[in-house]
Design an enzyme around this catalytic site. Structure first.
Site, PDB file in Angstrom:
ATOM      1  N   LYS A  13       2.254  -3.600  -3.522  1.00 36.34           N
ATOM      2  CA  LYS A  13       3.323  -4.231  -3.699  1.00 36.34           C
ATOM      3  C   LYS A  13       3.676  -5.868  -3.188  1.00 36.34           C
ATOM      4  O   LYS A  13       3.937  -6.771  -3.772  1.00 36.34           O
ATOM      5  CB  LYS A  13       4.774  -3.438  -2.866  1.00 36.34           C
ATOM      6  CG  LYS A  13       5.066  -2.160  -3.379  1.00 36.34           C
ATOM      7  CD  LYS A  13       6.499  -1.454  -3.005  1.00 36.34           C
ATOM      8  CE  LYS A  13       6.123  -1.329  -1.420  1.00 36.34           C
ATOM      9  NZ  LYS A  13       5.098  -0.213  -0.800  1.00 36.34           N
ATOM     10  N   ARG A  88      14.460   2.328  -0.362  1.00 36.61           N
ATOM     11  CA  ARG A  88      13.317   3.340   0.093  1.00 36.61           C
ATOM     12  C   ARG A  88      14.156   4.791  -0.260  1.00 36.61           C
ATOM     13  O   ARG A  88      13.402   5.635   0.220  1.00 36.61           O
ATOM     14  CB  ARG A  88      12.919   3.191   1.140  1.00 36.61           C
ATOM     15  CG  ARG A  88      11.595   2.300   1.102  1.00 36.61           C
ATOM     16  CD  ARG A  88      10.888   2.230   2.539  1.00 36.61           C
ATOM     17  NE  ARG A  88       9.429   2.145   2.918  1.00 36.61           N
ATOM     18  CZ  ARG A  88       9.023   1.168   2.947  1.00 36.61           C
ATOM     19  NH1 ARG A  88       9.455  -0.385   2.629  1.00 36.61           N
ATOM     20  NH2 ARG A  88       7.527   0.892   3.248  1.00 36.61           N
ATOM     21  N   ARG A 127      -6.703  -2.646   5.492  1.00 33.77           N
ATOM     22  CA  ARG A 127      -5.803  -3.864   5.321  1.00 33.77           C
ATOM     23  C   ARG A 127      -5.555  -4.716   6.658  1.00 33.77           C
ATOM     24  O   ARG A 127      -5.430  -4.033   7.609  1.00 33.77           O
ATOM     25  CB  ARG A 127      -4.523  -3.242   4.621  1.00 33.77           C
ATOM     26  CG  ARG A 127      -3.300  -4.311   4.704  1.00 33.77           C
ATOM     27  CD  ARG A 127      -2.178  -3.645   3.985  1.00 33.77           C
ATOM     28  NE  ARG A 127      -1.326  -3.104   4.754  1.00 33.77           N
ATOM     29  CZ  ARG A 127      -0.147  -2.542   4.181  1.00 33.77           C
ATOM     30  NH1 ARG A 127       0.199  -2.691   3.034  1.00 33.77           N
ATOM     31  NH2 ARG A 127       0.780  -1.829   4.962  1.00 33.77           N
TER      32      ARG A 127
HETATM   33  P1  AMP Z   1       6.185  -1.874   4.883  1.00 40.20           P
HETATM   34  O1  AMP Z   1       5.932  -3.341   5.254  1.00 40.20           O
HETATM   35  O2  AMP Z   1       7.031  -2.271   3.565  1.00 40.20           O
HETATM   36  O3  AMP Z   1       5.338  -0.910   4.528  1.00 40.20           O
HETATM   37  O4  AMP Z   1       7.429  -1.250   5.766  1.00 40.20           O
HETATM   38  C1  AMP Z   1       7.032  -0.934   7.250  1.00 40.20           C
HETATM   39  C2  AMP Z   1       7.914  -0.090   7.715  1.00 40.20           C
HETATM   40  O5  AMP Z   1       9.126  -0.650   8.034  1.00 40.20           O
HETATM   41  C3  AMP Z   1       8.105   1.373   6.984  1.00 40.20           C
HETATM   42  O6  AMP Z   1       7.117   2.217   7.329  1.00 40.20           O
HETATM   43  C4  AMP Z   1       9.533   1.640   7.792  1.00 40.20           C
HETATM   44  O7  AMP Z   1       9.407   2.172   9.105  1.00 40.20           O
HETATM   45  C5  AMP Z   1      10.246   0.425   7.818  1.00 40.20           C
HETATM   46  N1  AMP Z   1      10.738  -0.306   6.737  1.00 40.20           N
HETATM   47  C6  AMP Z   1      10.743  -1.267   5.655  1.00 40.20           C
HETATM   48  N2  AMP Z   1      11.265  -1.042   4.819  1.00 40.20           N
HETATM   49  C7  AMP Z   1      12.257  -0.061   4.776  1.00 40.20           C
HETATM   50  C8  AMP Z   1      13.436   0.329   4.253  1.00 40.20           C
HETATM   51  N3  AMP Z   1      13.807  -0.140   3.212  1.00 40.20           N
HETATM   52  N4  AMP Z   1      14.129   1.486   4.769  1.00 40.20           N
HETATM   53  C9  AMP Z   1      13.547   2.000   5.868  1.00 40.20           C
HETATM   54  N5  AMP Z   1      12.483   1.448   6.406  1.00 40.20           N
HETATM   55  C10 AMP Z   1      12.155   0.676   6.182  1.00 40.20           C
END
Ligand code: AMP
Length: 216
Positions: A13, A88, A127
């Site tokens: 993404k 999410r 990564r």
């Molecule tokens: P990401 O960088 O998108 O992989 O997000 C890293 C972490 O941030 C996730 O594993 C969640 O713990 C938290 N997080 C990010 N976006 C959300 C969301 N929309 N809802 C809940 N937790 C989120």
């Protein structure tokens, strides 16, 4: 044009968002990046979110929704938004529908980047990301030691602590249980487009741009 990028952790993404942002001039809003910026600045929100992030769990809906609402109300989203990592959960998707309606806008398309779990694990374990601009790289597939962007002036790349194997497993479980229902949600709204995300970065980029052409 308002777009959601939907996909499991490691589905690409962030990488595709970087291209789409440049190509379409949309404002990129990535909930994970916002949490990491808060954490870097040691705000209360960042410290709270970090407790969930290191467990591979989702930050509670009310916290995420308030943060996104705040971000949307800044004056730079008029040309359209590229949401990455949000929504999410079904609760977040409903809140997003409501926020868009309040702003007199709508979601035009949800791009679901599909990648098998085995490949996700391989990608996440290699990564690396830039602490400054948060652009993702990869030890094998996009090998850099420092961020090449002029903005970041050679910032070192680092491995996120939630990209460690145990947390990766928990994040995939969270995706399948809490986020995957959004595939149906957006299919029923007739705005879901599936993008095969298992190939090389360039192939996925072409598939993503081709999907966007259908919408334009
Ligand atoms: P990401 O960088 O998108 O992989 O997000 C890293 C972490 O941030 C996730 O594993 C969640 O713990 C938290 N997080 C990010 N976006 C959300 C969301 N929309 N809802 C809940 N937790 C989120």
């Amino acid at each position: 044009m308002n777009v959601v990028l939907l996909g499991a952790p490691g589905s690409g993404k962030g990488t595709q968002a970087e291209y789409l942002e440049a190509e379409l001039g949309l404002t990129h809003i990535a909930s994970g990046d916002l949490f990491r910026s808060h954490l870097n600045q040691q705000t209360d929100l960042g410290i709270l979110a970090h407790q969930y992030m290191t467990q591979g769990q989702l930050v509670p809906d009310a916290v995420v929704i308030a943060m996104i609402r705040d971000r949307l109300l800044r004056g730079d989203t008029g040309k359209g938004v590229l949401f990455d990592g949000f929504p999410r959960t079904i609760g977040q998707a409903e809140a997003l529908d409501q926020m868009m309606a309040e702003l007199g806008r709508k979601l035009n398309v949800v791009l679901y980047i599909e990648v098998p779990d085995e490949e996700l694990v391989q990608r996440l374990s290699g990564r690396l990301i830039c602490r400054e601009c948060q652009v993702p790289f990869h030890r094998r597939f996009k090998p850099f030691q420092y961020c090449p962007s002029d903005r970041c002036q050679g910032e070192y790349l680092y491995q996120r602590d939630d990209d460690q194997p145990d947390t990766v497993k928990a994040r995939l479980v969270t995706f399948h249980t809490e986020t995957a229902p959004l595939i149906d949600y957006y299919q029923q709204a007739k705005i879901l487009l599936r993008v095969p995300g298992a190939g090389a970065i360039d192939q996925v980029k072409q598939a993503t741009l081709a999907a966007m052409q259908q919408i334009k």
